[in-house]
Scaffold this motif. Structure first.
Motif, PDB file in Angstrom:
ATOM      1  N   ARG A 196       0.726  -1.190  -0.184  1.00 21.67           N
ATOM      2  CA  ARG A 196       0.594  -0.131   0.087  1.00 21.67           C
ATOM      3  C   ARG A 196       0.946   1.208   0.215  1.00 21.67           C
ATOM      4  N   PRO A 197      -0.113   2.130  -0.455  1.00 20.12           N
ATOM      5  CA  PRO A 197       1.123   3.375  -0.033  1.00 20.12           C
ATOM      6  C   PRO A 197       1.119   4.328   1.270  1.00 20.12           C
ATOM      7  N   VAL A 198       2.097   4.733   1.179  1.00 18.99           N
ATOM      8  CA  VAL A 198       2.379   5.303   2.051  1.00 18.99           C
ATOM      9  C   VAL A 198       2.435   6.890   2.507  1.00 18.99           C
ATOM     10  N   PHE A 199       1.905   7.345   3.467  1.00 18.59           N
ATOM     11  CA  PHE A 199       1.939   9.073   3.219  1.00 18.59           C
ATOM     12  C   PHE A 199       1.388   9.090   5.170  1.00 18.59           C
ATOM     13  N   PHE A 200       2.970   9.064   4.963  1.00 16.14           N
ATOM     14  CA  PHE A 200       4.124   9.639   5.911  1.00 16.14           C
ATOM     15  C   PHE A 200       3.711  11.767   6.261  1.00 16.14           C
ATOM     16  N   LEU A 201       2.603  11.759   7.464  1.00 15.18           N
ATOM     17  CA  LEU A 201       1.858  13.236   7.350  1.00 15.18           C
ATOM     18  C   LEU A 201       2.502  13.435   8.683  1.00 15.18           C
ATOM     19  N   VAL A 202       3.407  14.955   8.608  1.00  9.54           N
ATOM     20  CA  VAL A 202       3.937  15.765   9.741  1.00  9.54           C
ATOM     21  C   VAL A 202       3.527  17.163  10.212  1.00  9.54           C
ATOM     22  N   ILE A 203       2.317  16.737  11.338  1.00  7.15           N
ATOM     23  CA  ILE A 203       2.108  18.071  11.333  1.00  7.15           C
ATOM     24  C   ILE A 203       2.372  18.836  12.372  1.00  7.15           C
ATOM     25  N   ASP A 204       2.844  20.315  12.331  1.00  4.71           N
ATOM     26  CA  ASP A 204       3.766  20.939  13.049  1.00  4.71           C
ATOM     27  C   ASP A 204       3.389  21.502  13.909  1.00  4.71           C
ATOM     28  N   TYR A 209       6.857  14.867  -2.261  1.00  5.92           N
ATOM     29  CA  TYR A 209       6.904  16.016  -0.584  1.00  5.92           C
ATOM     30  C   TYR A 209       5.727  17.055  -1.018  1.00  5.92           C
ATOM     31  N   GLN A 210       5.364  17.474   0.024  1.00  2.00           N
ATOM     32  CA  GLN A 210       4.344  18.395  -0.315  1.00  2.00           C
ATOM     33  C   GLN A 210       4.043  19.536   1.184  1.00  2.00           C
ATOM     34  N   LYS A 211       4.253  20.705   0.907  1.00  3.03           N
ATOM     35  CA  LYS A 211       4.286  21.350   2.321  1.00  3.03           C
ATOM     36  C   LYS A 211       3.130  22.592   2.390  1.00  3.03           C
ATOM     37  N   ILE A 212       2.516  21.836   3.142  1.00  3.87           N
ATOM     38  CA  ILE A 212       1.144  23.255   3.289  1.00  3.87           C
ATOM     39  C   ILE A 212       0.658  24.208   4.377  1.00  3.87           C
ATOM     40  N   VAL A 213       0.777  25.324   3.888  1.00  2.00           N
ATOM     41  CA  VAL A 213       1.297  26.491   5.135  1.00  2.00           C
ATOM     42  C   VAL A 213       0.089  28.006   4.315  1.00  2.00           C
ATOM     43  N   MET A 245      -4.030  20.046  -2.396  1.00  2.00           N
ATOM     44  CA  MET A 245      -3.360  19.018  -1.828  1.00  2.00           C
ATOM     45  C   MET A 245      -4.254  17.004  -1.669  1.00  2.00           C
ATOM     46  N   VAL A 246      -5.650  17.743  -1.569  1.00  2.00           N
ATOM     47  CA  VAL A 246      -6.616  16.954  -1.369  1.00  2.00           C
ATOM     48  C   VAL A 246      -7.093  16.753  -2.730  1.00  2.00           C
ATOM     49  N   ASP A 247      -7.518  17.435  -3.703  1.00  2.00           N
ATOM     50  CA  ASP A 247      -7.188  17.141  -5.023  1.00  2.00           C
ATOM     51  C   ASP A 247      -6.771  16.315  -6.074  1.00  2.00           C
ATOM     52  N   SER A 248      -4.808  15.958  -5.601  1.00  2.00           N
ATOM     53  CA  SER A 248      -4.073  15.378  -5.880  1.00  2.00           C
ATOM     54  C   SER A 248      -3.634  13.831  -5.604  1.00  2.00           C
ATOM     55  N   ILE A 249      -4.804  13.521  -4.184  1.00  2.00           N
ATOM     56  CA  ILE A 249      -4.624  12.225  -2.694  1.00  2.00           C
ATOM     57  C   ILE A 249      -4.607  11.558  -4.851  1.00  2.00           C
ATOM     58  N   ASN A 250      -5.507  11.566  -5.113  1.00  2.00           N
ATOM     59  CA  ASN A 250      -5.923  10.281  -6.741  1.00  2.00           C
ATOM     60  C   ASN A 250      -4.632   9.634  -7.282  1.00  2.00           C
ATOM     61  N   ASN A 300       2.907   6.137  -5.917  1.00  2.00           N
ATOM     62  CA  ASN A 300       3.500   6.576  -4.614  1.00  2.00           C
ATOM     63  C   ASN A 300       4.158   4.905  -4.072  1.00  2.00           C
ATOM     64  N   ASP A 301       5.204   5.014  -4.017  1.00  2.00           N
ATOM     65  CA  ASP A 301       5.560   4.370  -2.604  1.00  2.00           C
ATOM     66  C   ASP A 301       5.091   5.415  -1.190  1.00  2.00           C
ATOM     67  N   LEU A 302       6.036   6.555  -1.840  1.00  2.00           N
ATOM     68  CA  LEU A 302       5.304   7.259  -0.148  1.00  2.00           C
ATOM     69  C   LEU A 302       5.459   8.681  -0.169  1.00  2.00           C
ATOM     70  N   ASN A 303       4.238   8.942   0.214  1.00  2.00           N
ATOM     71  CA  ASN A 303       4.242  10.738   0.314  1.00  2.00           C
ATOM     72  C   ASN A 303       4.581  10.945   1.390  1.00  2.00           C
ATOM     73  N   VAL A 304       5.512  12.591   1.360  1.00  2.00           N
ATOM     74  CA  VAL A 304       5.358  13.029   2.365  1.00  2.00           C
ATOM     75  C   VAL A 304       4.506  14.176   3.108  1.00  2.00           C
ATOM     76  N   ILE A 305       3.645  14.593   3.520  1.00  2.00           N
ATOM     77  CA  ILE A 305       3.033  16.095   4.430  1.00  2.00           C
ATOM     78  C   ILE A 305       3.408  16.656   5.116  1.00  2.00           C
ATOM     79  N   VAL A 306       4.034  17.878   4.727  1.00  2.00           N
ATOM     80  CA  VAL A 306       4.022  18.992   6.362  1.00  2.00           C
ATOM     81  C   VAL A 306       2.834  19.937   6.111  1.00  2.00           C
ATOM     82  N   TYR A 307       2.619  19.660   7.303  1.00  2.00           N
ATOM     83  CA  TYR A 307       1.569  20.807   7.631  1.00  2.00           C
ATOM     84  C   TYR A 307       1.322  21.669   8.484  1.00  2.00           C
ATOM     85  N   ASN A 308       1.391  22.836   8.317  1.00  2.00           N
ATOM     86  CA  ASN A 308       2.523  23.508   9.100  1.00  2.00           C
ATOM     87  C   ASN A 308       0.668  24.598  10.326  1.00  2.00           C
TER      88      ASN A 308
END
Length: 519
Positions: free
Chosen positions: A229-237, A327-331, A339-344, A349-357
């Motif tokens: 399965r694709p991995v979503f690594f969510l870093v909420i600052d 990699y995406q950074k949301i500010v 970002m929501v529109d891009s999830i599909n 990808n094997d790994l998707n990093v999302i930094v949410y600020n």
């Protein structure tokens, strides 16, 4: 003791006199009526604490009566009573937001339990919470005198959060001052622990050390990409453990928790150091040495976290991971919607990093904006705003989509924050950094030793701008203040949420692995 008023509507109400007498002896006043129409009339004339409603009455049915009562008084608790166990009736009643559902024949204790659950729940939970905390208080305090390990300190912190949230949920503050004092005592002892242990964690390979920021992706994230399965690594600052606890119920509507763990943030507990360590897989002095082209030091005005994606790509290469990563950074909100529109597309990808600020913006906004300071005067309100934000943010829509697409979600942060209260006077030259919880510079001047001193930054794998550079870290709930314009400075920053120093809140970090409920 308060006597509650109950309205009981049943066309066979005379047969229920034994139950009514039982409730009367237990301290409840019951008003009996024979029909749904009478129940609606009585609700208009009188205030009741709860309504018992028979579902199968002639004329207006229980469900019709329920809808009318809820239309007029949406917050009035209604207990539906029926002989029928038909699923459809249950679903309709639950959909109309009943407080409870009882099946005839009724048992007096069954009725009493329902009433207590509805009317006395908060009082009973408050009493039990306070009693449990009083019993645990001594155990927690005694633990401070013991030689706790890093994992035991995490357990102490989580237990304190448990009681803090439990007291929040009851709205009762009787024991909150005692708990606040114990948290302060915990942080004082934790600071001594860090003073004694931190350098050894970084330098002694045989020391009993926790998972640290720079090891996080290699230990927790990269292994997850070996699945299908694709991995979503969510870093909420800036997401503290208590904030995770309040958003957990929202997220677990869509995901099951596979593993709930923690790690320790490196020092300083800031984005420039702790988050860059996550993405680079290195400690700060190694980043400065081996990635000098993208490391941004304290002496440069440029943003300190502009190269996270490049750090990530280099760490993937270093670990020989030939995987497709994004990699995406949301500010701001618009980026969140995109970002929501891009999830599909990201699920390929094997790994998707999302930094949410968002949480970071909230903590800084709280310092700068009077309105935010009014909305979040303390930790409880701070948690509440975090909960409300997630409910209405594009991030929740993204989380739902990830669940729908059977993705794996890993949630963490880079460091937490602490509400600062005590100013600590310090003097530095004009090149000293501006962070309120740590200072880096030469010839730092201060009185007292109630802080974590690093006269040799290289021992903590921290970069040195020159040979006399040193670091100091604020501990507990203190913050650094300059003697110049001291009173204005203290008034402006006291009771704001800051990070960079040594505290349970800043250093002990949640790392949660979740699997979609669709899997």
């Amino acid at each position: 003791m308060q006597r509650y008023n109950i309205l009981w509507a049943d066309d066979e109400i005379d047969l229920l006199k034994p139950h009514i007498m039982f409730l009367d002896k237990k301290g409840y006043d019951v008003t009996p009526v024979n029909s749904g129409a009478d129940a609606i009339d009585m609700c208009d004339k009188q205030n009741f604490d709860v309504v018992f409603l028979d579902e199968n009455m002639p004329g207006m049915s229980g469900l019709q009566t329920l809808n009318q009562i809820k239309s007029n008084k949406p917050n009035l608790p209604v207990v539906m009573i029926t002989k029928s166990e038909e699923e459809q009736i249950m679903e309709e009643a639950i959909g109309a937001k009943i407080a409870d559902y009882l099946i005839k024949p009724l048992n007096p204790n069954q009725i009493l339990l329902s009433v207590k659950k509805i009317l006395d729940n908060k009082r009973l939970v408050t009493e039990r919470t306070n009693l449990n905390y009083q019993q645990d208080f001594r155990n927690i305090s005694m633990a401070f005198s013991e030689n706790l390990s890093h994992s035991e300190w995490a357990d102490v912190y989580k237990k304190l959060i448990f009681y803090e949230l439990a007291m929040d949920s009851t709205g009762n503050r009787d024991m909150s001052e005692v708990l606040e004092m114990q948290k302060t005592e915990a942080n004082s002892n934790f600071a001594r622990f860090i003073n004694n242990q931190y350098e050894g964690w970084l330098n002694n390979p045989d020391s009993n050390k926790p998972l640290l920021s720079h090891q996080l992706m290699k230990k927790k994230v990269f292994p997850a990409t070996e699945g299908e399965r694709p991995v979503f690594f969510l870093v909420i600052d800036n997401l503290r453990y208590d904030q995770w606890r309040v958003i957990e119920p929202i997220i677990t509507e869509y995901f099951n928790i596979e593993e709930e763990d923690h790690y320790y943030s490196i020092l300083p507990t800031t984005t420039a150091y702790a988050r860059n360590a996550i993405f680079s897989g290195m400690l700060p002095s190694d980043m400065a040495k081996y990635h000098s082209d993208i490391w941004v030091g304290e002496d440069v005005d440029e943003g300190k976290n502009n190269y996270e994606e490049e750090f990530l790509q280099r760490q993937l290469k270093k670990n020989n991971l030939n995987i497709k990563a994004s990699y995406q950074k949301i500010v701001h909100t618009n980026q969140g919607k995109q970002m929501v529109d891009s999830i599909n597309n990201l699920v390929t990808n094997d790994l998707n990093v999302i930094v949410y600020n968002f949480v970071d913006m909230l903590s800084h906004a709280r310092t700068d904006m009077a309105m935010i300071r009014e909305l979040a005067p303390d930790e409880s309100a701070y948690r509440s705003i975090t909960h409300s934000w997630l409910l209405h943010s594009p991030l929740l829509e993204a989380i739902k989509k990830i669940a729908d697409l059977n993705g794996k979600l890993i949630i963490t942060t880079d460091h937490g924050t602490i509400r600062v209260k005590k100013p600590f006077k310090i003097v530095g030259d004009r090149n000293t950094n501006t962070n309120l919880r740590y200072k880096q510079g030469k010839n730092l001047g201060y009185d007292g030793h109630d802080l974590f001193e690093a006269p040799k930054p290289e021992n903590l794998f921290l970069p040195k701008l020159n040979v006399s550079t040193s670091y100091v870290f604020a501990q507990e709930d203190s913050f650094f203040a300059y003697p110049n314009n001291y009173n204005h400075y203290v008034k402006y920053y006291r009771d704001t949420f800051q990070h960079g120093g040594v505290s349970l809140e800043e250093m002990i970090i949640p790392i949660i692995s979740l699997n979609s409920k669709n899997g």
